[in-house]
Structures are given as C-alpha cells and as structure tokens.
Design a protein around this motif. Sequence first.
Motif, PDB file in Angstrom:
ATOM      1  N   UNK A   1       0.839  -1.201   0.000  1.00  0.00           N
ATOM      2  CA  UNK A   1       0.000   0.000   0.000  1.00  0.00           C
ATOM      3  C   UNK A   1       0.871   1.246   0.000  1.00  0.00           C
ATOM      4  N   UNK A   2       1.955   1.203   0.791  1.00  0.00           N
ATOM      5  CA  UNK A   2       2.869   2.343   0.837  1.00  0.00           C
ATOM      6  C   UNK A   2       3.501   2.601  -0.536  1.00  0.00           C
ATOM      7  N   UNK A   3       3.891   1.538  -1.218  1.00  0.00           N
ATOM      8  CA  UNK A   3       4.483   1.694  -2.550  1.00  0.00           C
ATOM      9  C   UNK A   3       3.483   2.300  -3.527  1.00  0.00           C
ATOM     10  N   UNK A   4       2.225   1.834  -3.444  1.00  0.00           N
ATOM     11  CA  UNK A   4       1.201   2.364  -4.352  1.00  0.00           C
ATOM     12  C   UNK A   4       0.950   3.847  -4.095  1.00  0.00           C
ATOM     13  N   UNK A   5       0.883   4.227  -2.812  1.00  0.00           N
ATOM     14  CA  UNK A   5       0.645   5.626  -2.457  1.00  0.00           C
ATOM     15  C   UNK A   5       1.838   6.480  -2.882  1.00  0.00           C
ATOM     16  N   UNK A   6       3.048   5.991  -2.574  1.00  0.00           N
ATOM     17  CA  UNK A   6       4.262   6.741  -2.908  1.00  0.00           C
ATOM     18  C   UNK A   6       4.404   6.888  -4.426  1.00  0.00           C
TER      19      UNK A   6
END
Length: 547
Positions: A510-515
């Motif tokens: 999720x962090x990668x997608x948001x970033x």
Amino acid sequence: MFQGLPPLAPFRPRLLQDMKGYSQDKLVRDVGAGATVGIVALPLAMAFAIASGLKPEAGLWTAIIAGFLISALGGTSMQIGGPAGAFIVIVYGIVERYGVANLLIATASAGVLLFLMGLFRLGSLVRYVPVSVVIGFTNGIAVLIALSQVRDLLGLDIAKMPASFFGQINAVALHLQSFNVFAFVLGTLCVLGLFVWPRLWAVDSQFRRQLKAIETVSALKATSRIPGPVVALVTLSALAWALALPVETIGTRFGGIPQGAPHFELPDFSWETVRLLVTPTLTIALLGAIESLLCARVADQLGDAPKHDPNQELMAQGIANAVVPFFGGMPATGTIARTVTNIRSGAASPVAGMVHALTLAAVVLLAAPLAFHIPLSVLAGVLLFVAWNMGEWREFARLRKFSNHYRLMMLSTFAVTIVFDLTVAVELGLVLAVVLFVRRQSSIFRAEPVARTEQQLTYKLYGSLFFGAVAKIDLIVAEVDRSPEPVNVMLDASHLISLDTTGLDALEQLHKAVHKRGGQLGMVGLHEQPRSLIERSGFAARLHTCQ
C-alpha cells in the motif's frame, strides 16, 4: 545455548502428594473402590483384546500392568488406566496390516513419544483439539466397535474379519447363512440385561417404606452394587454351559487363558521397523493422549481432588505403554467408564487404581480356567453396550443449533473415521478447524472508510490484519491506483488488535502504491504488538506518520 527453552516438566506423581495425611479411612475407601473397579475391568479387558484381534490375556495383563503404573505414576488422583474401547479399531487395523509383533513395537514407541510430550510440557496442547473433532471421531469409533462385534453376536463362521468398514460389511453379508441363533440370543440377553440391570434395582423410597423386612432392603442394596457386565458374564456363561449350547467360547477359539504371570520378552526391534511404523505410532500416541486427558478432565469434574497435571499424566501413560509390550500387552490409556466407577465407589487417592490392578491380577491367577466357558457372543454384547455408551448420539440431533463450520468438522471427522481411519480423520478435522478459523477471523477484519477528500483517504482498521485478511488492504491499493491525482492515505489503527508479517507486507505494498502516486501513508493509534513489528521491520521510518 538452551537459555530460551522452557524448563522441562518435573516428574511428580500425584501419589506422593496424596500420601500426605493419608488415613485409615481413605485406605478402606480405596480398597473398596479398587476391588469394585477390578471386577468391572475383568470382562472389559478381555472383550477389548478379543475385539482388537488379540488373545484375551493381552487385555487382562495390560489392565493389570498399565493400570498399576498409570495410577502409581500419573498426574490424577482418581483416573483408572488400561485397554480402552477407542483403541479397538486402531489396534485391529495395525494387527491386520503389520502383525502383532509390530503392534508391540509401535506401542512401545508411542509410549516413548507420550513420555516426551509430557516432559516437554505439551500436555496442554491436547486441549486445542476442537470438541467437534473429538465428538466426531468418538462417535465414529463407537460405530466401528459395534460393527466389529456383529460376527460374534450373530455367531457367524468368519475366520478373520477385515479391518476396513466396507470389508466388514461385505464379510458379514457373505456369511449370513451361518447365523447361530443361540449366540444371538445370548448376546441379545446380555445387551438387554446391561440396560435393565441399573434400573432394575432403582427401588424408590415409597416402595422401600412398604418393605417389611430390613434384610430385604440390605439384600437389594448389596445386589445392586454388583457390576452389570459381571452379572451378565457369570449368568449367561453358566446358562450356556449348563445347556451345552453350540456357541463359540474363549476356550474353543483361544484355548482358555494361561493361569500364570506373563513372560518378559523383547520384540524383534530394529530402526528400519520403527521407521515403517511411524503412522501407527503417531496414531496410538495421539489417541492415547487425547483419551487420557479427556478422561482426566471428566475426573476433575466429578471428584473433589485437585485438578490433574496433564504433563505428569502423559509421562505416566508413556511409561505404561513403553512397558506393557514386553509382556505381550496392548496400548493403554485413561478409561472413562472405569474412572467414573472408581469415583462413585468412593475412591480417595491413586491407591484405588493400584488396588484395582492387584484385584484383577488375583482373579486372573486364581480363576483363569473359568474363562474357558465364556461365550464370545456375551463379550460382544458387553462391547455393544460399551459402544452405545461411548457415543454422544444426542450431538447429531443438536447439530441444527450450531454453525455450519461446527457441522462440517463433526460430520466429516465422523465419516472419515468410519470409512478411512482415525489418523486421517483427526488430521482432516484439524485442517478444517484451522481453515474455518482463518476464514472466520478474516471476516472479522475490516478496513472501513471514514473520510474521503481529493487529497486524502482515511480508513479505520478493525480486528487482526494477518495472512487471511490482506485482500481487504488490496482493495485500498486498488482505490489509490484509480485516483487521478496524488492522494494521501491515513490508517487509524486504534482498533487493530494484531499484525503478522503478511499483513505488514500488504501495508508495504500500500505504501508503494501511495508513494508511486506522489502521496504519503500514515498510521495512528498503534497498539503495542503492531507498533513493535512495524518498528522492528524498519517500516516505521518510511511512514509519514507513525504514532
């Protein structure tokens, strides 16, 4: 090196504790209870051995040797050990496939395994077996016990019964023409008598007041204390002998019971043999552990003694099962029927169980020739009664009150126990329990949207984020990917109970997608366990907000 391992369980038999303050009154109670249970164990031990494909003396000396060791070294005050009905199907299958010699090796190996389970404090793990699985295989074993007695009940001329369920049905169907009406009548009278006997002498108080002779009341009380199986064994054996009925007896099939102590013999032991017997060994150990600890819990509920020590009980069961094969014995465990009889007879300590073993030894050594005339159909009747009492048949009627998960586990374990074997049934039951538990826990986890703006999505997490629930985090990832503009995501973890590494990996995705979309991911309200994992993994440093 071993600093992080839990300490081994101490070897402290309950007998040592109960001997403190032991009185003459307790001795009298123990002797009376032990003698009663010893008489009750006589027909059961023979019946269990014969039904298992062994000679009757195998069951008798198992009840004597294992019964004494389990009481003397166990972790309960009231439990009686010995051969049990639950082992009939297992032992018969092992004898059919591997032979008696390998049964002895598997039993001794299972004894070692049981001792190690207790030594390493694994006694409490047996309690994690779901009750639906226990009821399923218990009822399945009861059905198989009843089916295995059809040959002797009907007096069928079958040289050797197959071990499989369908094989037994086929064998009975093919030999129905050899039906022996005399054997059937004796077996039926035995079953009916065992059901009627406890109720026959249940004289109500009004009738007792009408009795004029006090001696009559005393005689009724004394008669009612005689165990039903013993009454059936004596009366029906005498009837068959007096009328010279053409029925098969212990004498005609086994040549009677040797009048003397068994000889110590070492089985042909080798490491290659032990490797071949891994499955039978595990089956005996697993069933012995479950049966003995379930029996100990029943004893705790009925008696007023201190609660049992499961680890000490497993060590005692292990020693008993490691010893009895060297005297031609069969697997032993805690026996609920004899334990309940022991408690209701007034037992005060493990001495009662030791007296039960000594009583049985005296009967075998002094009266073994009398067993020559016992009809096998009568012993079949005893086991049919045992199978009926063993099964928890009301649970089938109560299934409609429980969830589909409970029904699936119980019915599948019941069916697989009958069609295949206990090991497969328990394995299937435990796998189903785990799968259904994961499914239920994953349904509890929720990621509810709280607020949504063009720049930020806010979600509140509930429950446990583990490998079975990560698909709900993937939905948030999909929401981020659909956003045309950079978006921040804030996760409120104040209701997040726990987090595993798979859940952590989902948060990192999720962090990668948001970033990737030019936004930031934050988490607030973290409890100790999720916070600890996030910080130890280094993921906290990559979060915009972590508190």
